[in-house]
Design an enzyme around this catalytic site. Sequence first.
Site, mmCIF file in Angstrom:
data_model
loop_
_atom_site.group_PDB
_atom_site.id
_atom_site.type_symbol
_atom_site.label_atom_id
_atom_site.label_comp_id
_atom_site.label_asym_id
_atom_site.label_seq_id
_atom_site.Cartn_x
_atom_site.Cartn_y
_atom_site.Cartn_z
ATOM 1 C CE LYS A 55 -1.070 -0.655 4.883
ATOM 2 N NZ LYS A 55 0.033 0.113 5.487
ATOM 3 N NE ARG A 115 -3.343 -0.920 9.943
ATOM 4 C CZ ARG A 115 -2.244 -0.472 9.321
ATOM 5 N NH1 ARG A 115 -2.202 0.743 8.839
ATOM 6 N NH2 ARG A 115 -1.208 -1.254 9.189
ATOM 7 N NE ARG A 149 8.168 -3.104 5.063
ATOM 8 C CZ ARG A 149 6.931 -2.691 5.347
ATOM 9 N NH1 ARG A 149 6.136 -2.244 4.393
ATOM 10 N NH2 ARG A 149 6.492 -2.757 6.584
ATOM 11 N NE ARG A 151 7.293 -0.766 9.309
ATOM 12 C CZ ARG A 151 6.049 -0.661 8.861
ATOM 13 N NH1 ARG A 151 5.785 -0.047 7.727
ATOM 14 N NH2 ARG A 151 5.059 -1.189 9.545
ATOM 15 N NE ARG A 155 3.021 -5.113 10.674
ATOM 16 C CZ ARG A 155 4.011 -4.890 9.799
ATOM 17 N NH1 ARG A 155 5.185 -5.476 9.939
ATOM 18 N NH2 ARG A 155 3.829 -4.066 8.793
#
Length: 172
Positions: free
Chosen positions: A4, A79, A118, A151, A162
Site C-alpha cells: 500500500k 483500519r 523489506r 522496520r 499483524r
Amino acid sequence: GAGKGTQAMNLVDQYDLVHVSTGDLFRANIKNETELGKQVQSYLSSGKLVPDELTIALVWDRLDQDDTQKGFLLDGFPRTIAQAEALDQGLEERGMKIDAAVCIDVPSPVLVERLAGRRVCPECGASYHIKDNPPKKEGICDRCGAALEQRKDDTEETVKDRIDVYHKNTEP
Ligand code: AMP
C-alpha cells in the site's frame, strides 16, 4: 506488506495528492520523541493497533491542514470499524467525500516473505526488498540517498501478529 505504501507513492506523484499515512505519521512522532510518539511506541513495535481515539485525532489533525484541499490519499486508515465510521462522519461534516478505494489482495505467505526482506527509507518513506526490488546501491535509497533501515515490526513473529490483527479488526 501488501504494497500500500509503494502504490500510494505512485498515486500521489501521478495525481498530485497529499499522502497521509498513519504508519508514517506515528513513526515520525516516535523518531522525534513527541508525547504522542511515547504513547504509541509499544503498539507499533508489537504490531498492535494504536487505540482509535489517538489515531482518529491524528488523522483529522493532518487532514485539516490547508494542503489537503487539492486532494489526499489515505494510506493505512481506516483500519477498524470505529475509524471508518469516524471518517464517514468527519467527511460529511466537512462536505468532503472519498472518490475511490484500492483493494490490494495478497496471500499471507507472500506477505511474510516480503516483509522479512523489506528495507525502508526513514527520510522519504520509499520501500525496497533485498531480493525482489533492491536499491541501485546496497543500503542506500534511490530516491533521496539516505541509509535504508529495517522496520522493528518486520520480524516473522510480529508479521504473523499483524496479519491476525488485520483479519480480526480491519477485514470486517
Ligand atoms: P503501517 O505502516 O501501515 O504498516 O502501520 C504500522 C503500525 O502503525 C501498525 O502496525 C499500527 O501499530 C500503527 N497504525 C498505523 N495505522 C493505524 C491505524 N489506522 N489504526 C491503528 N494503528 C495504526
